[in-house]
Design a protein around this motif. Structure first.
Motif: not given
Length: 192
Positions: A4, A74-75, A78-79, A82-86, A89, A145
Motif C-alpha cells: 500500500s 468496488y462497493a 470496500w465493504w 476496506r483495510n486492503w490497499s486500493l 482490491r 472510487r
C-alpha cells in the motif's frame, strides 16, 4: 503481495494489470474464441436488430453491465476488505472479472444462455469484446472510487433502467435468467 506504500498508478502496477488482461485474452483465444468478428473486421458497435453478430464488436448492449460490475466490485470490496490497499482490491476485482469472461465463454454457459434465456443465438464473445468488457469494468471501478455513493447508485440504476427499457435485459435480469430462468421473463423479453 501488493504494497500500500507504493504510489498508485505506478508503471509496474499498470504492467501487472495489463498482464492479467493479456493472460485472459490468451486463455480465451486458446479456448477457441475468435480474436475478432468472424466477418473479418472490427466494428465498434452492433445494436440489437443490426445484421452484425452479437458480442463480436468492441462494444455491445452488455458493455454497461460490465461497467456496473466495476462499481459493484468496488462497493463489495470496500465493504468486506476496506483495510486492503486500493491496488489489492483492484487486482481482486480484475481477477474476478477476467474469471467471469473465461467462464462466460465456456460451452456450458453459452448453452445455458441459449437454452434458458432469450439469447438463443449467443455464440460467446470475440476476444476483443471480452477485453473491452474487462476495460469497462476497470472504468466502473475507477468511477466508483471518484463518485459519491449516491452518484454510483444513480449510475447503476440508470444503466439498468436504460438497458431494460431499450433491450429488455440488463445485469440484474441477466443474472436472474442465468441462475433461475422464468418463462414469463423470457416471453416478455422476446416480445420486442
Amino acid at each position: 503481495m501488493l504494497q500500500s506504500s507504493r504510489r498508485p498508478g505506478s508503471l509496474s502496477f499498470a504492467f501487472l494489470l495489463a498482464a492479467i488482461v493479456a493472460a485472459t485474452a490468451l486463455c480465451l483465444w486458446a479456448m477457441g474464441r475468435n480474436l475478432i468478428c468472424p466477418c473479418g473486421h472490427v466494428a465498434i458497435w452492433y445494436a440489437p436488430g443490426d445484421p452484425g453478430p452479437s458480442s463480436q464488436s468492441l462494444f455491445d448492449w452488455y458493455t454497461p453491465s460490465h461497467l456496473l460490475h466495476g462499481l459493484l466490485f468496488y462497493a463489495a470490496l470496500w465493504w468486506v476488505a476496506r483495510n486492503w490497499s486500493l491496488d489489492r482490491r483492484l487486482v481482486v476485482a480484475l481477477l474476478v472479472e477476467c474469471a467471469w469472461e473465461i467462464v462466460e465463454n465456456t460451452p456450458w454457459i453459452i448453452e445455458r444462455y441459449r437454452s434458458a434465456t432469450v439469447s438463443v443465438t449467443y455464440n460467446g464473445d470475440a476476444v476483443i469484446n471480452s477485453v473491452c468488457d474487462i476495460l469497462a469494468m476497470l472504468l466502473g471501478f475507477a468511477l466508483a472510487r471518484r463518485l459519491p455513493v449516491w452518484a454510483s447508485v444513480a449510475v447503476v440504476l440508470g444503466f439498468e433502467l436504460l438497458t431494460t427499457w431499450l433491450i429488455r435485459d440488463g445485469l440484474a435480469l441477466n443474472i436472474l435468467m442465468l441462475l433461475w430462468p422464468l418463462p414469463a421473463v423470457v416471453d416478455w423479453q422476446a416480445a420486442v
